[in-house]
Scaffold this motif. Structure first.
Motif, short mmCIF file in Angstrom:
data_model
loop_
_atom_site.label_atom_id
_atom_site.label_comp_id
_atom_site.label_asym_id
_atom_site.label_seq_id
_atom_site.Cartn_x
_atom_site.Cartn_y
_atom_site.Cartn_z
N MET A 31 -21.64 -3.15 8.50
CA MET A 31 -22.75 -3.70 7.74
C MET A 31 -23.46 -2.61 6.94
O MET A 31 -23.88 -2.83 5.80
CB MET A 31 -23.74 -4.40 8.68
CG MET A 31 -24.91 -5.08 7.97
SD MET A 31 -25.89 -6.13 9.07
CE MET A 31 -26.63 -4.89 10.14
N LYS A 34 -21.48 -1.79 3.79
CA LYS A 34 -21.59 -2.81 2.75
C LYS A 34 -22.99 -2.81 2.12
O LYS A 34 -23.14 -2.93 0.90
CB LYS A 34 -21.28 -4.21 3.32
CG LYS A 34 -19.90 -4.31 3.95
CD LYS A 34 -18.83 -3.82 3.00
CE LYS A 34 -17.49 -3.71 3.70
NZ LYS A 34 -16.46 -3.10 2.84
N MET A 276 -29.72 -8.33 14.72
CA MET A 276 -29.02 -7.97 13.49
C MET A 276 -29.98 -7.85 12.32
O MET A 276 -29.78 -7.00 11.42
CB MET A 276 -27.93 -9.00 13.20
CG MET A 276 -26.83 -9.06 14.25
SD MET A 276 -26.12 -7.43 14.67
CE MET A 276 -25.25 -7.05 13.14
N PHE A 280 -30.49 -4.47 10.07
CA PHE A 280 -30.51 -4.39 8.60
C PHE A 280 -31.73 -3.61 8.11
O PHE A 280 -31.64 -2.86 7.13
CB PHE A 280 -30.50 -5.78 7.99
CG PHE A 280 -30.57 -5.75 6.48
CD1 PHE A 280 -29.44 -5.46 5.73
CD2 PHE A 280 -31.77 -6.00 5.83
CE1 PHE A 280 -29.51 -5.42 4.34
CE2 PHE A 280 -31.84 -5.95 4.45
CZ PHE A 280 -30.70 -5.67 3.71
#
Length: 322
Positions: A31, A34, A276, A280
């Motif tokens: 993650m 990306k 999650m 982030f």
């Protein structure tokens, strides 16, 4: 329940936790690739393997596996080789006591679960210290000393913020804290959540608190002499620490498995979503903010986070008495 059945049940939970420990940090790493690719216009992580760069993590693994594992001639060989494991394993141990969902969805429910998790997280910081001291490299030693100074500064506000939640719930058990949790704790403990999450980022040496690994100043801090899979273990430890920090923040300050339409079977989903989303935020902070200077980093801990955590603790005491 017989003794054998109890051991089998606990063993099964620990196996599941181990599998989660090996997979979720890699998901967070993917993650990060990306998110940084989109935010900074990086082409590489979006091309590996074709569709949306799905094979970037595989490419990184192959790259680390192919590199030679070098040990400097003047290094303390045993400590040098042991440091990556010391940095990684404590996060696995801490994860054992963190409840993912209601009921039995926890490895081991300890009465002192919060104390155990925070104490074991503190042990993980010894990994960079061992790496810096044993490398026989002045830049590595400087990075290790910076790690020690940063730990001393940010451990106190992190503990005080966690104690505020334990005081509100009247227990040090993480399962007990979630059992006592109410939705109005979010605004009430908001300052404590900010202090805990920020101090945790500093302990993990994540940007903007990455002075111990300032690659533009001291090469790569305590990890300068590490190559191959040993260096990969330090990176895995960093992502495992991110997962544990976000999971603890979600459990202590965001209600863990509590959420709309949550029940006995879907509680783990809310825990995962909150974890999650916080992960982030960790990635977003890395992309968005420059590194703090050493004096700014220390000043922020002692003049901002510690007073805020003490104020949160005082507020919790007043609310409990009233």
């Amino acid at each position: 329940m017989s003794s054998l059945t109890w051991w089998l049940e606990v063993g099964l939970r620990i196996v599941v936790i181990f599998l989660v420990f090996m997979v979720v940090p890699l998901v967070v790493g993917q993650m990060e690739h990306k998110a940084m690719a989109h935010m900074q216009g990086r082409l590489g992580p979006m091309e590996a393997g074709g569709f949306h760069g799905w094979a970037q993590l595989v490419a990184d693994g192959v790259k680390f596996a192919q590199k030679e594992a070098v040990v400097p001639a003047a290094a303390d060989r045993r400590v040098f080789q042991l440091a990556p494991a010391v940095a990684l394993i404590p996060y696995l141990l801490a994860l054992v006591v963190v409840p993912i969902g209601p009921g039995t969805q926890v490895g081991v429910d300890l009465d002192l679960g919060l104390f155990f998790a925070l104490a074991v997280m503190g042990v993980a910081v010894l990994g960079p210290l061992m790496a810096g001291w044993s490398s026989a490299n002045k830049y590595s030693l400087l990075g290790g000393l910076r790690s020690a100074a940063q730990l001393m500064a940010y451990e106190l506000p992190m503990l005080l913020a966690a104690v505020s939640v334990a005081m509100a719930a009247g227990t040090l058990s993480l399962t007990g804290i979630l059992a006592a949790w109410h939705w109005y704790w979010i605004p009430w403990q908001l300052v404590g959540g900010f202090v805990f999450f920020t101090a945790g980022l500093a302990e993990l040496q994540r940007p903007p608190f990455d002075m111990p690994v300032a690659d533009s100043e001291i090469i790569f801090g305590a990890y300068t002499e590490y190559t191959g899979l040993r260096f990969a273990l330090f990176l895995l430890a960093e992502y495992a620490g991110i997962v544990l920090l976000c999971l603890l923040t979600a459990v202590l300050f965001l209600g863990g498995w509590h959420g709309p339409f949550a029940d006995q079977h879907l509680g783990w989903l809310w825990t995962g979503i909150k974890t999650m989303l916080l992960a982030f935020v960790v990635i977003w902070l890395r992309v968005s903010y420059p590194r703090l200077r050493a004096d700014q980093l220390q000043k922020f801990a002692w003049t901002v986070l510690i007073p805020l955590s003490l104020a949160q603790l005082a507020l919790t005491g007043v609310v409990r008495v009233l």
